[in-house]
Write a protein that holds these residues in place. Sequence first.
Motif, PDB file in Angstrom:
ATOM      1  N   ARG A 178      17.144 -44.650  -9.818  1.00  0.00           N
ATOM      2  CA  ARG A 178      17.687 -44.805  -8.469  1.00  0.00           C
ATOM      3  C   ARG A 178      16.795 -44.102  -7.447  1.00  0.00           C
ATOM      4  O   ARG A 178      16.562 -44.614  -6.347  1.00  0.00           O
ATOM      5  CB  ARG A 178      19.113 -44.257  -8.411  1.00  0.00           C
ATOM      6  CG  ARG A 178      20.091 -45.031  -9.289  1.00  0.00           C
ATOM      7  CD  ARG A 178      21.526 -44.674  -8.995  1.00  0.00           C
ATOM      8  NE  ARG A 178      21.951 -45.177  -7.679  1.00  0.00           N
ATOM      9  CZ  ARG A 178      23.162 -45.032  -7.180  1.00  0.00           C
ATOM     10  NH1 ARG A 178      24.088 -44.385  -7.885  1.00  0.00           N
ATOM     11  NH2 ARG A 178      23.472 -45.504  -6.006  1.00  0.00           N
ATOM     12  N   LEU A 179      16.282 -42.928  -7.816  1.00  0.00           N
ATOM     13  CA  LEU A 179      15.384 -42.214  -6.912  1.00  0.00           C
ATOM     14  C   LEU A 179      14.089 -42.993  -6.691  1.00  0.00           C
ATOM     15  O   LEU A 179      13.555 -43.032  -5.587  1.00  0.00           O
ATOM     16  CB  LEU A 179      15.062 -40.828  -7.465  1.00  0.00           C
ATOM     17  CG  LEU A 179      16.188 -39.790  -7.429  1.00  0.00           C
ATOM     18  CD1 LEU A 179      15.695 -38.475  -8.021  1.00  0.00           C
ATOM     19  CD2 LEU A 179      16.685 -39.576  -6.015  1.00  0.00           C
ATOM     20  N   ARG A 180      13.586 -43.599  -7.759  1.00  0.00           N
ATOM     21  CA  ARG A 180      12.366 -44.405  -7.622  1.00  0.00           C
ATOM     22  C   ARG A 180      12.592 -45.553  -6.648  1.00  0.00           C
ATOM     23  O   ARG A 180      11.746 -45.829  -5.789  1.00  0.00           O
ATOM     24  CB  ARG A 180      11.940 -44.944  -8.993  1.00  0.00           C
ATOM     25  CG  ARG A 180      10.699 -45.837  -8.961  1.00  0.00           C
ATOM     26  CD  ARG A 180      10.297 -46.250 -10.365  1.00  0.00           C
ATOM     27  NE  ARG A 180       9.860 -45.099 -11.130  1.00  0.00           N
ATOM     28  CZ  ARG A 180       8.616 -44.610 -11.120  1.00  0.00           C
ATOM     29  NH1 ARG A 180       7.690 -45.198 -10.371  1.00  0.00           N
ATOM     30  NH2 ARG A 180       8.302 -43.566 -11.840  1.00  0.00           N
ATOM     31  N   LEU A 181      13.730 -46.201  -6.754  1.00  0.00           N
ATOM     32  CA  LEU A 181      14.037 -47.298  -5.849  1.00  0.00           C
ATOM     33  C   LEU A 181      14.150 -46.796  -4.413  1.00  0.00           C
ATOM     34  O   LEU A 181      13.628 -47.427  -3.481  1.00  0.00           O
ATOM     35  CB  LEU A 181      15.341 -47.977  -6.275  1.00  0.00           C
ATOM     36  CG  LEU A 181      15.791 -49.179  -5.433  1.00  0.00           C
ATOM     37  CD1 LEU A 181      14.724 -50.254  -5.436  1.00  0.00           C
ATOM     38  CD2 LEU A 181      17.110 -49.722  -5.953  1.00  0.00           C
ATOM     39  N   LEU A 182      14.797 -45.651  -4.214  1.00  0.00           N
ATOM     40  CA  LEU A 182      14.915 -45.082  -2.878  1.00  0.00           C
ATOM     41  C   LEU A 182      13.538 -44.755  -2.301  1.00  0.00           C
ATOM     42  O   LEU A 182      13.274 -44.987  -1.116  1.00  0.00           O
ATOM     43  CB  LEU A 182      15.773 -43.817  -2.910  1.00  0.00           C
ATOM     44  CG  LEU A 182      17.264 -44.001  -3.169  1.00  0.00           C
ATOM     45  CD1 LEU A 182      17.942 -42.639  -3.308  1.00  0.00           C
ATOM     46  CD2 LEU A 182      17.916 -44.800  -2.040  1.00  0.00           C
ATOM     47  N   ALA A 183      12.653 -44.213  -3.149  1.00  0.00           N
ATOM     48  CA  ALA A 183      11.305 -43.883  -2.686  1.00  0.00           C
ATOM     49  C   ALA A 183      10.545 -45.133  -2.265  1.00  0.00           C
ATOM     50  O   ALA A 183       9.906 -45.174  -1.215  1.00  0.00           O
ATOM     51  CB  ALA A 183      10.542 -43.133  -3.778  1.00  0.00           C
ATOM     52  N   LEU A 184      10.621 -46.168  -3.088  1.00  0.00           N
ATOM     53  CA  LEU A 184       9.921 -47.417  -2.758  1.00  0.00           C
ATOM     54  C   LEU A 184      10.489 -48.043  -1.488  1.00  0.00           C
ATOM     55  O   LEU A 184       9.745 -48.573  -0.658  1.00  0.00           O
ATOM     56  CB  LEU A 184      10.007 -48.385  -3.928  1.00  0.00           C
ATOM     57  CG  LEU A 184       9.274 -47.944  -5.207  1.00  0.00           C
ATOM     58  CD1 LEU A 184       9.548 -48.905  -6.342  1.00  0.00           C
ATOM     59  CD2 LEU A 184       7.773 -47.830  -4.950  1.00  0.00           C
ATOM     60  N   GLU A 185      11.804 -47.979  -1.324  1.00  0.00           N
ATOM     61  CA  GLU A 185      12.416 -48.528  -0.112  1.00  0.00           C
ATOM     62  C   GLU A 185      12.012 -47.747   1.124  1.00  0.00           C
ATOM     63  O   GLU A 185      12.043 -48.276   2.241  1.00  0.00           O
ATOM     64  CB  GLU A 185      13.943 -48.524  -0.259  1.00  0.00           C
ATOM     65  CG  GLU A 185      14.465 -49.556  -1.261  1.00  0.00           C
ATOM     66  CD  GLU A 185      15.959 -49.450  -1.469  1.00  0.00           C
ATOM     67  OE1 GLU A 185      16.548 -48.412  -1.087  1.00  0.00           O
ATOM     68  OE2 GLU A 185      16.551 -50.399  -2.027  1.00  0.00           O
ATOM     69  N   SER A 186      11.604 -46.485   0.941  1.00  0.00           N
ATOM     70  CA  SER A 186      11.179 -45.671   2.079  1.00  0.00           C
ATOM     71  C   SER A 186       9.753 -45.977   2.509  1.00  0.00           C
ATOM     72  O   SER A 186       9.256 -45.390   3.472  1.00  0.00           O
ATOM     73  CB  SER A 186      11.285 -44.179   1.725  1.00  0.00           C
ATOM     74  OG  SER A 186      10.233 -43.785   0.850  1.00  0.00           O
ATOM     75  N   GLY A 187       9.074 -46.860   1.787  1.00  0.00           N
ATOM     76  CA  GLY A 187       7.690 -47.188   2.098  1.00  0.00           C
ATOM     77  C   GLY A 187       6.685 -46.478   1.223  1.00  0.00           C
ATOM     78  O   GLY A 187       5.480 -46.530   1.497  1.00  0.00           O
ATOM     79  N   CYS A 188       7.151 -45.826   0.151  1.00  0.00           N
ATOM     80  CA  CYS A 188       6.246 -45.122  -0.753  1.00  0.00           C
ATOM     81  C   CYS A 188       5.290 -46.118  -1.411  1.00  0.00           C
ATOM     82  O   CYS A 188       5.723 -47.100  -2.024  1.00  0.00           O
ATOM     83  CB  CYS A 188       7.053 -44.379  -1.807  1.00  0.00           C
ATOM     84  SG  CYS A 188       6.072 -43.356  -2.913  1.00  0.00           S
ATOM     85  N   GLU A 189       4.007 -45.876  -1.288  1.00  0.00           N
ATOM     86  CA  GLU A 189       2.996 -46.762  -1.865  1.00  0.00           C
ATOM     87  C   GLU A 189       2.837 -46.530  -3.367  1.00  0.00           C
ATOM     88  O   GLU A 189       2.506 -47.447  -4.113  1.00  0.00           O
ATOM     89  CB  GLU A 189       1.650 -46.520  -1.177  1.00  0.00           C
ATOM     90  CG  GLU A 189       1.670 -46.825   0.313  1.00  0.00           C
ATOM     91  CD  GLU A 189       0.538 -46.144   1.054  1.00  0.00           C
ATOM     92  OE1 GLU A 189      -0.221 -45.386   0.413  1.00  0.00           O
ATOM     93  OE2 GLU A 189       0.418 -46.356   2.265  1.00  0.00           O
ATOM     94  N   GLU A 190       3.039 -45.293  -3.780  1.00  0.00           N
ATOM     95  CA  GLU A 190       2.908 -44.944  -5.201  1.00  0.00           C
ATOM     96  C   GLU A 190       3.841 -43.788  -5.512  1.00  0.00           C
ATOM     97  O   GLU A 190       3.748 -42.728  -4.891  1.00  0.00           O
ATOM     98  CB  GLU A 190       1.470 -44.545  -5.531  1.00  0.00           C
ATOM     99  CG  GLU A 190       1.276 -44.142  -6.983  1.00  0.00           C
ATOM    100  CD  GLU A 190      -0.108 -43.604  -7.262  1.00  0.00           C
ATOM    101  OE1 GLU A 190      -0.369 -43.264  -8.426  1.00  0.00           O
ATOM    102  OE2 GLU A 190      -0.921 -43.509  -6.319  1.00  0.00           O
ATOM    103  N   VAL A 191       4.744 -43.993  -6.448  1.00  0.00           N
ATOM    104  CA  VAL A 191       5.598 -42.902  -6.924  1.00  0.00           C
ATOM    105  C   VAL A 191       4.819 -42.185  -8.022  1.00  0.00           C
ATOM    106  O   VAL A 191       4.596 -42.729  -9.099  1.00  0.00           O
ATOM    107  CB  VAL A 191       6.940 -43.421  -7.463  1.00  0.00           C
ATOM    108  CG1 VAL A 191       7.788 -42.257  -7.981  1.00  0.00           C
ATOM    109  CG2 VAL A 191       7.690 -44.187  -6.377  1.00  0.00           C
TER     110      VAL A 191
END
Length: 345
Positions: free
Chosen positions: A159-172
């Motif tokens: 869920r955190l990974r999805l939140l990060a990607l939705e925030s515009g994160c280019e690479e987790v």
Amino acid sequence: MSRRHAARVAAVRRAMAQEGIDVLVLRPSPDFRFLSASPEGPLPEGAFPEGVLPEDAGPGVFLVVTADAIVETRDPAGLVPASARRVGVDPEMRAAELFRLAIAAELVPASAVLAPLRLRKDPAELTAVGRAVAAAEAVLAQAAELAWFGATERAMARRLRLLALESGCEEVISLRVSAGEHTARPEHVPGGRVINPGDALLVSVCGRWDGYCAEAGRVFAVAEPPEDYEAMYSVVLAAHRAALAALRPSVPFAELVRTVHEVIDASGYGRFAAPHVGRGVGLGHDEGPRAGENAVFAPGMTVCLEPAIYVPDLFGARVADVVACTAAEPVPLGTRPHTLHVLDR
């Protein structure tokens, strides 16, 4: 080529001359982004020799820097002059890429040239790191509103990974979700453990936004913290405050480490202190300054402070914040408080 980028290229060429390096060959990496002006975009057409056009950065694309040209290409070997005696190659270069170079020159790490130049961020870079910190902290703020009780570490990490990607994160780059006794394991990978009331939680997100990296890490508790946990966590916070106060120009990184360990030692938790208390961040998530390299703080450096205590088989606590060293005082780039957040679900 912008004035800012032209100055950066000139500084790199001076460093190349000092190190006796004739050519740099960089693969897509933090060094590549630093010198190709990414994340501002590809080099303008005018920056290339006549007849050579920029190619989209990506797998198989390299940046070649000589005394009079800077070129993005898929054939770096063809652009290395036959007269080159020492070639600086990207520290992240893969073995197959090195073999494909097939050049007779001596190969040396390009970091000898680029690492010192990347240590101190200019105002535009400090702003970019600050934006990345804000994005990482926003993910943690959303995490505090999620339902944790009954979920597994692995599910919450997803869920955190999805939140990060939705925030515009280019690479987790990394996600940490550790519950209960797992918080005492620094290298723990989120697994199938179910999160229950009375568990402590270590949660952190490290990623890249608009080319620059940041990490934010905080401590939560479900329903109520474990016995003695708040007292131990208060020591981590005291160590963090001491680290922040020590992050001043001309202070050796080793002095900051000593200061943190003195605070933890005085509390009785010394043998449980994490030896690692911080690292540089910027275009890379783990770059200079580093404690083991006799680094000395200077204005423009950005450091992730991350003191921690890990009591085996019981619990651990860690906070992670990015701080900028300035001529006046250290400036935390984030705003999220360190309060032990007790989750009600």
